[in-house]
Design an enzyme around this catalytic site. Structure first.
Site: not given
Ligand SMILES: Cc1cc2nc3c(=O)[nH]c(=O)nc-3n(C[C@H](O)[C@H](O)[C@H](O)COP(=O)(O)OP(=O)(O)OC[C@H]3O[C@@H](n4cnc5c(N)ncnc54)[C@H](O)[C@@H]3O)c2cc1C
Lengths: 391, 365
Positions: A160, A243, A372
């Site tokens: 990103s 994070e 995930t």
């Protein structure tokens, strides 16, 4: 027990809200309308946040931070997110900087923290590779000793803001013979170093957000190795703990829910405003309750952190809840828009400027990135609840 | 009960699958997103040669005179490749409109060119605005705006409802492009790059021969909405079925932690859930097509089928994204084409709220 914020926290919130009211252009529709214009605003506001000491709210005083409590940070992130204010710096100020405070050398802290604190540098995260996503520790990018540094070869993907970044922190394998977690090191590199190539990847919403980055004989000085060689996994997971904060997902969902509620009040359905219809009210109520439940769980995470605990299980729960909630809320939004759910932002009559459709696309990625939701649930079940691992 | 296909139907399915999967690749579908008709002329020609554009037209009009099940079979295969273009608007709803609403002369005039693919029909069923019709000489004057007009800039024939200014009755007109006072707006920016937009009628004068179904058209319009919704459900299930296939294939190939991700039960359960969604919704969609073919009230069958397809199609895509990880979130990957179609399909021919009453009626509510 006490389910309210302290006076100091409320005072901080009021001060922040006051600033927010003046910070955004009058017609600002929220990130995503025009990525380039948004980016300029992002950089401008970041420097302003830096001047106010809010970019480094969470940092300890010795590094020029405000040593704000975890709860104050939650308030900051909630209000910034709810009002869709750009300017925060996840990769530098929130993830890398506290990691360097734990694992970096004195020289590294001196060199890298001040530019982050001033809001002058953009970092990106080079963890994932084409064959290493959930199984991050299987990564194949190689760093081989070369004089007073390392020569790096390999491919990073889904990076990103790689195309906006000045610097990258990344993981590379330094001992291919060692067990997979024990042969990895954590490096920093200037993105302008010869041999680094950034290839854009357009996402399903048609936007350029992430990239593929290749390293071809990229030389990284030893001074930019963080922590000990082959001990990069510890550095990497320290960073991941910074994070994961569920509050951002939940806040985004709460904001969409509020926008939808306003839309439902203003829009006529068969026989009165949409907001008066029983089925619509039932969905709003259920989602609002889920949002509040998720929010309070995120507060608990902050509270536990404030107590010095490492709330792994709660943080994973918060990520799963928040990302799922956003998917449900935006999907309910599309259903609420009915036939108009198809209209994208280029159509003048698109409700809410097409923002719900855009958000619906965007949040498809949320249960995937930053670990995930399946991996989060594995963590909840094994580390959190002590169930046996299946592999 | 018989859930099977006849030999002829199997041939239609295999032929459609073979043709569509080789022709309508992901690259083709992407290329068509900006195309004015959404279908490359040579491909449209081939579809016409295969007899699909006239599949439900009678033989005397150059059609194949097949029924709704055969149409559903072709449409399911189109859904399976996210096939763009005016087929649905023209060969499904357009032909149905003329068959149900046209008199003999109107049918003889309009159906053959549509059936042979030479002309494209657009039927306006979802407009949020209304046009008013007043008698003018032997014909009519039409005034107002319509939105959600399919194939807005490329249709040759617009079939549109209008309210008779005196009686308040709904009438149905078939108006050729190029009629004075008829102006198509620009194509809207939409989730699946379909070709919707607005149509303005500024006192457009049309002859008496443009009025379909002389009297009250609300029955015909109701039936057309059912045809559209029922077959849209089939198309959506075609897409969901293909997404399931893609995901099974990917989960068997992609390895993490030294094994295929499809060996993790978390992933298996997501894929099993997708399969459950597809199977259950598929039967309802075909039952709706069967009911439409048989005649009689198809409201319940279609309502159930569309409601279920609306829920299943989007859910299946969501699960597929989760199983694919980041790769499925890219423009390059075909999965997004299906997700976009599913979102568009759910919003068209009646969202879930619109079909809820038909479903509730099955419970006596
Ligand atoms: C928008 C976006 C931005 C991103 N930004 C960055 C970035 O800046 N930097 C960076 O390094 N990475 C970034 N990523 C990558 C992200 O970290 C990975 O996508 C994520 O780790 C998942 O990896 P994967 O996509 O390869 O999926 P895979 O790991 O291949 O997973 C596929 C499926 O298998 C499941 N699965 C895998 N292992 C297991 C298991 N053991 N048990 C149960 N299920 C399992 C997964 O849950 C998923 O459903 C970004 C991703 C996205 C979508």
């Amino acid at each position: 027990m006490r389910f309210e914020f302290s006076d100091a926290e409320e005072k901080f919130r009021a001060e922040l809200l006051e600033w927010i009211r003046g910070a955004l252009p009058a017609d600002y529709a929220g990130a995503g309308e025009d990525p380039d214009a948004d980016w300029d605003l992002n950089l401008k506001l970041r420097r302003e946040l830096a001047r106010r000491g809010w970019l480094t709210l969470a940092w300890p005083r010795e590094y020029g931070g405000r040593a704000a409590s975890h709860m104050t940070q939650v308030i900051f992130n909630e209000e910034m997110g709810f009002h869709r204010v750009p300017g925060r710096d996840a990769f530098g100020a929130r993830m890398l900087a506290p990691t360097l405070m734990v694992h970096g050398s004195e020289a590294q802290r001196k060199q890298f923290l001040p530019p982050v604190a001033r809001g002058e540098v953009q970092w990106c995260q080079g963890y994932s590779e084409p064959d290493s996503g959930s199984d991050l520790a299987s990564l194949q990018t190689r760093a081989v000793g070369d004089g007073d540094g390392f020569k790096v070869n390999g491919t990073k993907i889904w990076t990103s803001l790689g195309h906006r970044a000045d610097w990258i922190f990344f993981l590379a394998r330094t001992d291919p013979e060692a067990p997979k977690h024990k042969g990895i090191s954590f490096f920093l590199s200037d993105m302008k170093t010869p041999g680094i190539t950034v290839r854009p990847i357009v996402n399903m919403a048609g936007e350029h957000h992430f990239n593929q980055i290749t390293f071809e004989d990229v030389w990284v000085p030893r001074a930019q190795l963080v922590g000990e060689i082959n001990k990069g996994w510890y550095v990497a997971t320290t960073l991941l703990d910074f994070e994961r904060s569920g509050i951002d997902y939940i806040t985004a969902a709460r904001r969409v829910l509020r926008d939808l509620a306003e839309h439902a009040r203003m829009t006529k359905g068969p026989g009165g405003p949409l907001a008066d219809q029983a089925d619509v009210r039932a969905r709003f109520a259920s989602l609002a309750a889920q949002a509040e439940a998720s929010r309070i769980l995120a507060y608990e995470v902050a509270w536990l952190q404030g107590q010095g605990a490492v709330p792994t299980r709660e943080a994973s729960m918060s990520k799963v809840l928040g990302t799922r909630l956003m998917n449900e809320v935006t999907d309910f939004g599309l259903e609420l828009l009915g036939a108009a759910a198809r209209l994208d932002r280029g159509t003048d009559s698109a409700p809410l400027r097409g923002r719900i459709l855009r958000a619906r696309f965007d949040c498809i990625a949320w249960p995937i990135f930053a670990g995930t939701n399946e991996i989060q649930k594995n963590i909840i079940a094994t580390r959190g609840l002590g169930l046996p691992r299946s592999y | 009960m018989d859930f099977g296909l006849t030999e002829e139907q199997k041939l239609i399915r295999d032929g459609a699958r073979q043709f569509l999967r080789t022709t309508a690749t992901g690259a083709y579908v992407r290329e068509m997103s900006a195309h004015p008709t959404g279908c490359r002329p040579d491909v449209w020609r081939q579809i016409a040669d295969l007899g699909w554009t006239g599949l439900i037209a009678e033989e005397r009009h150059g059609g194949a005179a097949l029924g709704m099940i055969e149409l559903a079979i072709v449409i399911e295969e189109m859904g399976a490749v996210a096939f763009p273009g005016p087929f649905f608007s023209s060969a499904v709803v357009g032909l149905s409109a003329l068959k149900l609403g046209g008199n003999r002369e109107q049918q003889d005039a309009h159906i053959p060119p549509i059936a042979e693919g030479a002309r494209i029909a657009s039927v306006v069923l979802e407009s949020t605005e209304m046009v008013s019709a007043s008698r003018a000489g032997s014909g009519w004057s039409l005034k107002g705006r319509l939105d959600y007009v399919p194939e807005v800039t490329s249709a040759d024939l617009y079939v549109l409802p209008a309210v008779e200014s005196r009686s308040g009755k709904t009438l149905l007109f078939a108006i050729p492009r190029g009629t004075d006072g008829l102006a198509a707006g620009k194509r809207w920016d939409t989730v699946s790059h379909d070709r919707l937009g607005e149509l303005a009628l500024d006192g457009a004068m049309v002859g008496a021969d443009c009025l379909l179904n002389g009297d009250d058209a609300s029955t015909v319009l109701g039936r057309l909405r059912l045809v559209g919704a029922g077959l849209k459900a089939v198309e959506m299930i075609g897409g969901a079925g293909r997404v399931l296939e893609m995901t099974v294939e990917y989960a068997g190939k992609r390895e993490q932690f030294g094994r295929p991700i499809g060996s993790f039960q978390a992933v298996q359960h997501m894929i099993a859930e997708m399969a459950i969604q597809v199977s259950s919704a598929r039967h309802l969609a075909y039952r709706a097509a069967w009911q439409l073919e048989r005649g009689g009230d198809a409201g319940n069958a279609v309502g159930l089928a569309k409601l279920r397809a609306n829920e299943a199609a989007v859910r299946v895509c969501e699960l597929a994204h989760q199983c694919h990880g980041a790769i499925g979130f890219t423009q390059e990957h075909d999965l997004q084409l299906y997700t976009r179609s599913a979102m568009a399909g759910r919003a068209s021919f009646g969202d879930s709220r619109a079909h809820r009453d038909a479903v509730l009626a099955t419970l006596g509510l």
